[in-house]
Design a protein around this motif. Structure first.
Motif, mmCIF file in Angstrom:
data_model
loop_
_atom_site.group_PDB
_atom_site.id
_atom_site.type_symbol
_atom_site.label_atom_id
_atom_site.label_comp_id
_atom_site.label_asym_id
_atom_site.label_seq_id
_atom_site.Cartn_x
_atom_site.Cartn_y
_atom_site.Cartn_z
ATOM 1 N N ARG A 171 0.832 -1.207 0.000
ATOM 2 C CA ARG A 171 0.000 0.000 0.000
ATOM 3 C C ARG A 171 0.866 1.256 0.000
ATOM 4 O O ARG A 171 0.568 2.234 -0.700
ATOM 5 N N LEU A 172 1.934 1.225 0.799
ATOM 6 C CA LEU A 172 2.842 2.369 0.850
ATOM 7 C C LEU A 172 3.535 2.583 -0.492
ATOM 8 O O LEU A 172 3.633 3.722 -0.981
ATOM 9 N N ALA A 173 4.020 1.496 -1.098
ATOM 10 C CA ALA A 173 4.699 1.608 -2.399
ATOM 11 C C ALA A 173 3.754 2.165 -3.459
ATOM 12 O O ALA A 173 4.128 3.041 -4.245
ATOM 13 N N GLU A 174 2.513 1.669 -3.464
ATOM 14 C CA GLU A 174 1.538 2.146 -4.454
ATOM 15 C C GLU A 174 1.240 3.628 -4.256
ATOM 16 O O GLU A 174 1.165 4.398 -5.225
ATOM 17 N N ALA A 175 1.067 4.035 -2.998
ATOM 18 C CA ALA A 175 0.744 5.440 -2.706
ATOM 19 C C ALA A 175 1.896 6.364 -3.105
ATOM 20 O O ALA A 175 1.675 7.434 -3.704
ATOM 21 N N ILE A 176 3.128 5.959 -2.775
ATOM 22 C CA ILE A 176 4.296 6.784 -3.133
ATOM 23 C C ILE A 176 4.458 6.861 -4.649
ATOM 24 O O ILE A 176 4.693 7.948 -5.207
ATOM 25 N N ASN A 177 4.348 5.732 -5.322
ATOM 26 C CA ASN A 177 4.531 5.706 -6.781
ATOM 27 C C ASN A 177 3.471 6.520 -7.505
ATOM 28 O O ASN A 177 3.746 7.131 -8.544
ATOM 29 N N THR A 178 2.261 6.522 -6.958
ATOM 30 C CA THR A 178 1.202 7.340 -7.559
ATOM 31 C C THR A 178 1.555 8.819 -7.478
ATOM 32 O O THR A 178 1.313 9.582 -8.414
ATOM 33 N N LYS A 179 2.162 9.224 -6.371
ATOM 34 C CA LYS A 179 2.591 10.617 -6.223
ATOM 35 C C LYS A 179 3.742 10.953 -7.174
ATOM 36 O O LYS A 179 3.824 12.059 -7.713
ATOM 37 N N LEU A 180 4.645 9.983 -7.385
ATOM 38 C CA LEU A 180 5.842 10.249 -8.184
ATOM 39 C C LEU A 180 5.589 10.175 -9.688
ATOM 40 O O LEU A 180 6.108 10.976 -10.453
ATOM 41 N N GLU A 181 4.821 9.193 -10.115
ATOM 42 C CA GLU A 181 4.635 9.006 -11.564
ATOM 43 C C GLU A 181 3.194 8.774 -11.984
ATOM 44 O O GLU A 181 2.931 8.418 -13.126
ATOM 45 N N GLY A 182 2.246 8.927 -11.078
ATOM 46 C CA GLY A 182 0.858 8.710 -11.425
ATOM 47 C C GLY A 182 0.470 7.252 -11.277
ATOM 48 O O GLY A 182 1.313 6.376 -11.116
ATOM 49 N N PRO A 183 -0.839 6.964 -11.325
ATOM 50 C CA PRO A 183 -1.302 5.582 -11.151
ATOM 51 C C PRO A 183 -0.838 4.688 -12.284
ATOM 52 O O PRO A 183 -0.732 5.119 -13.429
ATOM 53 N N VAL A 184 -0.537 3.424 -11.960
ATOM 54 C CA VAL A 184 -0.102 2.448 -12.957
ATOM 55 C C VAL A 184 -1.310 1.654 -13.419
ATOM 56 O O VAL A 184 -2.021 1.059 -12.604
ATOM 57 N N VAL A 185 -1.561 1.658 -14.713
ATOM 58 C CA VAL A 185 -2.663 0.885 -15.287
ATOM 59 C C VAL A 185 -2.085 -0.397 -15.847
ATOM 60 O O VAL A 185 -1.282 -0.378 -16.781
ATOM 61 N N GLU A 186 -2.487 -1.519 -15.280
ATOM 62 C CA GLU A 186 -1.961 -2.802 -15.708
ATOM 63 C C GLU A 186 -2.996 -3.532 -16.536
ATOM 64 O O GLU A 186 -4.201 -3.445 -16.285
ATOM 65 N N ASP A 187 -2.521 -4.270 -17.537
ATOM 66 C CA ASP A 187 -3.401 -5.067 -18.371
ATOM 67 C C ASP A 187 -3.844 -6.309 -17.604
ATOM 68 O O ASP A 187 -3.008 -7.098 -17.172
ATOM 69 N N LYS A 188 -5.142 -6.458 -17.462
ATOM 70 C CA LYS A 188 -5.645 -7.653 -16.801
ATOM 71 C C LYS A 188 -5.679 -8.806 -17.802
ATOM 72 O O LYS A 188 -6.215 -8.649 -18.904
ATOM 73 N N PRO A 189 -5.112 -9.968 -17.449
ATOM 74 C CA PRO A 189 -5.107 -11.088 -18.393
ATOM 75 C C PRO A 189 -6.516 -11.573 -18.688
ATOM 76 O O PRO A 189 -7.331 -11.725 -17.784
#
Length: 203
Positions: free
Chosen positions: A126-144
């Motif tokens: 959760r911390l990594a996701e929150a920090i990364n969203t601040k640094l580079e925006g949300p990551v959109v991943e392709d769902k298989p």
């Protein structure tokens, strides 16, 4: 007569030479088109850059927050490992946003949510996701989707953050299970790993 004979031969040859010109032009165009097609085929789609882990950790300042529920304080110090191509200078340039992300997550966490090792692993993600969203925006991943194939063209699912491979014997049967290649809190970064240097609560 000889002169006249030579002229008549040249006159006969002239149309033949002119007739060859369109054929030569067509062949040249076909060859050029084939070369262009080969160049395009070799180029293909651009490959995604390989994600690598930085060699050293980057430490953050100590955090003191009132946890969810309002009766417990948390004092903790974090360190992170960045993606290799994301410099520590960039992290420092955005330290205010990073600290804001950490405080927001910790304040939204209750003491009951950090009882086990799995709870801490979830908190790190959760911390990594929150920090990364601040640094580079949300990551959109392709769902298989159903029937999607892995990178090797087989029926294995696409890779996730923790990767475990199984070697196959010559007969195609599973043989030896390898250790996970990576165990990161984020798949793409910039922050790939979170470490708790200290972690203490007080009620």
């Amino acid at each position: 007569m000889r002169g006249g004979f030579q002229m008549s031969e040249e006159a006969k040859d002239a149309p033949k030479k002119k007739g060859k010109m369109p054929i030569i032009i067509v062949l040249a165009l076909l060859l050029a088109g084939g070369g262009f097609f080969m160049m395009k085929s070799k180029g293909g789609a651009p490959k995604k850059p390989k994600i690598e882990l930085a060699e050293k950790e980057s430490e953050l300042e100590e955090f003191l927050v009132n946890m969810k529920g309002g009766t417990t304080y948390l004092r903790t110090k974090l360190a992170v490992k960045l993606r290799k191509d994301y410099t520590e200078e960039k992290l420092k340039d955005n330290i205010g946003a990073v600290e804001d992300a950490v405080i927001t997550v910790l304040r939204d966490t209750s003491p009951d949510q950090i009882r086990s090792g799995d709870d801490f692993a979830k908190l790190k993600k959760r911390l990594a996701e929150a920090i990364n969203t601040k640094l580079e925006g949300p990551v959109v991943e392709d769902k298989p989707k159903a029937g999607d194939k892995g990178e090797a063209g087989d029926d294995t699912p696409k890779r996730s953050g923790k990767v475990t491979e199984i070697e196959k014997s010559a007969e195609g049967e599973p043989a030896v299970k390898k250790k996970p290649e990576m165990d990161w809190d984020s798949k793409s970064g910039p922050v790939l790993q979170i470490f708790f240097k200290s972690f203490a609560t007080q009620t």
